[in-house]
Scaffold this active site. Structure first.
Site, PDB file in Angstrom:
ATOM      1  N   ASP A 131       0.874  -1.083 -12.752  1.00  0.00           N
ATOM      2  CA  ASP A 131       1.658  -2.259 -13.140  1.00  0.00           C
ATOM      3  C   ASP A 131       0.970  -3.001 -14.278  1.00  0.00           C
ATOM      4  O   ASP A 131      -0.250  -2.914 -14.460  1.00  0.00           O
ATOM      5  CB  ASP A 131       1.890  -3.199 -11.953  1.00  0.00           C
ATOM      6  CG  ASP A 131       0.597  -3.756 -11.355  1.00  0.00           C
ATOM      7  OD1 ASP A 131      -0.412  -3.020 -11.319  1.00  0.00           O
ATOM      8  OD2 ASP A 131       0.594  -4.927 -10.918  1.00  0.00           O
ATOM      9  N   GLU A 172      -1.462  -4.849  -8.684  1.00  0.00           N
ATOM     10  CA  GLU A 172      -2.754  -5.455  -9.027  1.00  0.00           C
ATOM     11  C   GLU A 172      -2.561  -6.729  -9.826  1.00  0.00           C
ATOM     12  O   GLU A 172      -3.282  -7.712  -9.633  1.00  0.00           O
ATOM     13  CB  GLU A 172      -3.602  -4.461  -9.824  1.00  0.00           C
ATOM     14  CG  GLU A 172      -5.087  -4.815  -9.884  1.00  0.00           C
ATOM     15  CD  GLU A 172      -5.454  -5.768 -11.019  1.00  0.00           C
ATOM     16  OE1 GLU A 172      -6.570  -6.317 -11.006  1.00  0.00           O
ATOM     17  OE2 GLU A 172      -4.619  -5.965 -11.918  1.00  0.00           O
TER      18      GLU A 172
END
Length: 375
Positions: free
Chosen positions: A68, A133
């Site tokens: 991500d 994250e």
């Protein structure tokens, strides 16, 4: 175009704004399965997680990272569209080039070369990749580590691909991170007219002395690896916006970045003691983002230092500076955890980029770590 650069570009082209993965992990699994990796999806809620493992014996070496990325911001300000990777004058542009799709690509190509060389690792190889994250970081690495623990699986050595470098690849390796503890203090008062303060109770005035004490307190002295613990007020909210109304409530949010010299519980107790001493009418809601961790020495540190020196010519500086990373979820299991990745000068910025050649350098360093640890 090198294989590392090609894979990094393919990952950048997938618009995986947190918590979306946008097919990145599927692409990685397609590269890993032919190498003998068992690729397991450990999705949770909206979050995609990939646990890939080759081998059943210990010790387990794991590359950890995330697919991500943060939102690109105003796309019109980008030199090139943020999800259309472009190499220009030796620089790879794109959201995630540095944080951290470049590292993830380097993980894979390092493994491909290592295994193609006929190496028979003394242990198992693994990758832990999440799409959570940059977001709340609840359903990603934390969830995977909990699942592995329940199954009796452990990681012995973990190399996280966070962009640790400052001027050139490999100049800084993170051997730990400070803990992060957040607090939201709510102080109650009685709203009233500013001309009649005797008929009101101003929560801002009540809190000032206590806040001053918290700001000026020396929480610890730090140690050889960590600076002293830091207390910072991040938000203060009170009042209606009118100039003639005493507020009825004050909300203050603050953060501790704390060393291994103190625990989160100790900090909470000390803060609450200050508030009690000043007689504040209020409450604190606490949120622990992560405990501090430190891998000051051991096989992983030695192998990484040697690999950086072999590829780059100079050994890295070992540091614990900066924010938190997913290493904070892996270290408490007993694993040795380090962070090594690209230069971090443009992370989260418009026109995020890395030197294209740096990704090949990084992949060679990762391969060197594998050779030294696993044979």
């Amino acid at each position: 175009m090198s294989e590392t650069l090609e894979l990094a570009s393919a990952l950048i082209a997938r618009r995986s704004v947190t918590p979306m993965d946008a097919g990145c992990q599927q692409l990685l699994a397609e590269r890993l399965r032919p190498l003998g990796f068992d690729c397991e999806r450990l999705d949770y809620g909206e979050v995609n997680n990939l646990w890939a493992r080759r081998g059943q014996q210990g010790p387990v070496f794991c590359f950890a990272g995330h697919t991500d990325v943060v939102p690109p911001g105003p796309e019109a300000q980008w030199r090139h569209p943020p999800f259309q990777p472009v190499v220009e004058q030796g620089l790879l542009y794109g959201r995630g080039a540095a944080d951290m799709k470049g590292s993830v690509a380097a993980f894979v190509t390092a493994l491909e070369r290592y295994l193609a060389g006929g190496h028979r690792p003394r242990g198992s190889l693994a990758l832990l990749i999440t799409s959570d994250e940059e977001g709340p970081a609840v359903d990603g690495t934390r969830h995977v580590v909990e699942t592995l623990s329940e199954r009796g699986e452990r990681i012995d050595w973990c190399l996280v691909g966070e962009p640790s470098s400052t001027e050139r690849v490999g100049d800084v390796v993170k051997v730990g991170r400070r803990g992060s503890l957040n607090g939201r203090l709510t102080v109650r008062g009685d709203q009233g007219h500013v001309a009649y303060p005797h008929l009101a109770r101003n929560p801002v005035h009540q809190a000032l002395a206590a806040l001053d004490e918290l700001v000026t307190t020396r929480w610890d002295e730090g140690n050889d690896h960590f600076p002293p613990t830091s207390f910072q007020i991040s938000n203060v909210q009170a009042g209606t916006g009118a100039t003639n109304v005493i507020p009825g409530e004050l909300e203050v949010t603050f953060n501790f970045r704390f060393s291994t010299e103190v625990t989160a519980d100790e900090l909470q107790q000390r803060v609450e003691a200050v508030l009690d001493r000043h007689g504040l009418d209020g409450r604190i809601d606490w949120s622990l983002s992560g405990e501090p961790f430190l891998t000051a020495e051991g096989e992983l540190v030695a192998a990484t230092q040697a690999a950086v020196r072999d590829v780059c010519g100079d050994p890295p500086v070992l540091s614990t500076s900066g924010g938190t990373s997913d290493g904070r979820f892996i270290a408490p299991t007993g694993a040795q955890v380090l962070e090594l990745g690209p230069v971090n000068a443009t992370i989260h910025k418009v026109n995020e980029h890395v030197r294209a050649a740096d990704l090949d350098t990084l992949s060679r360093i990762y391969e060197g770590v594998l050779r030294r640890l696993l044979g």
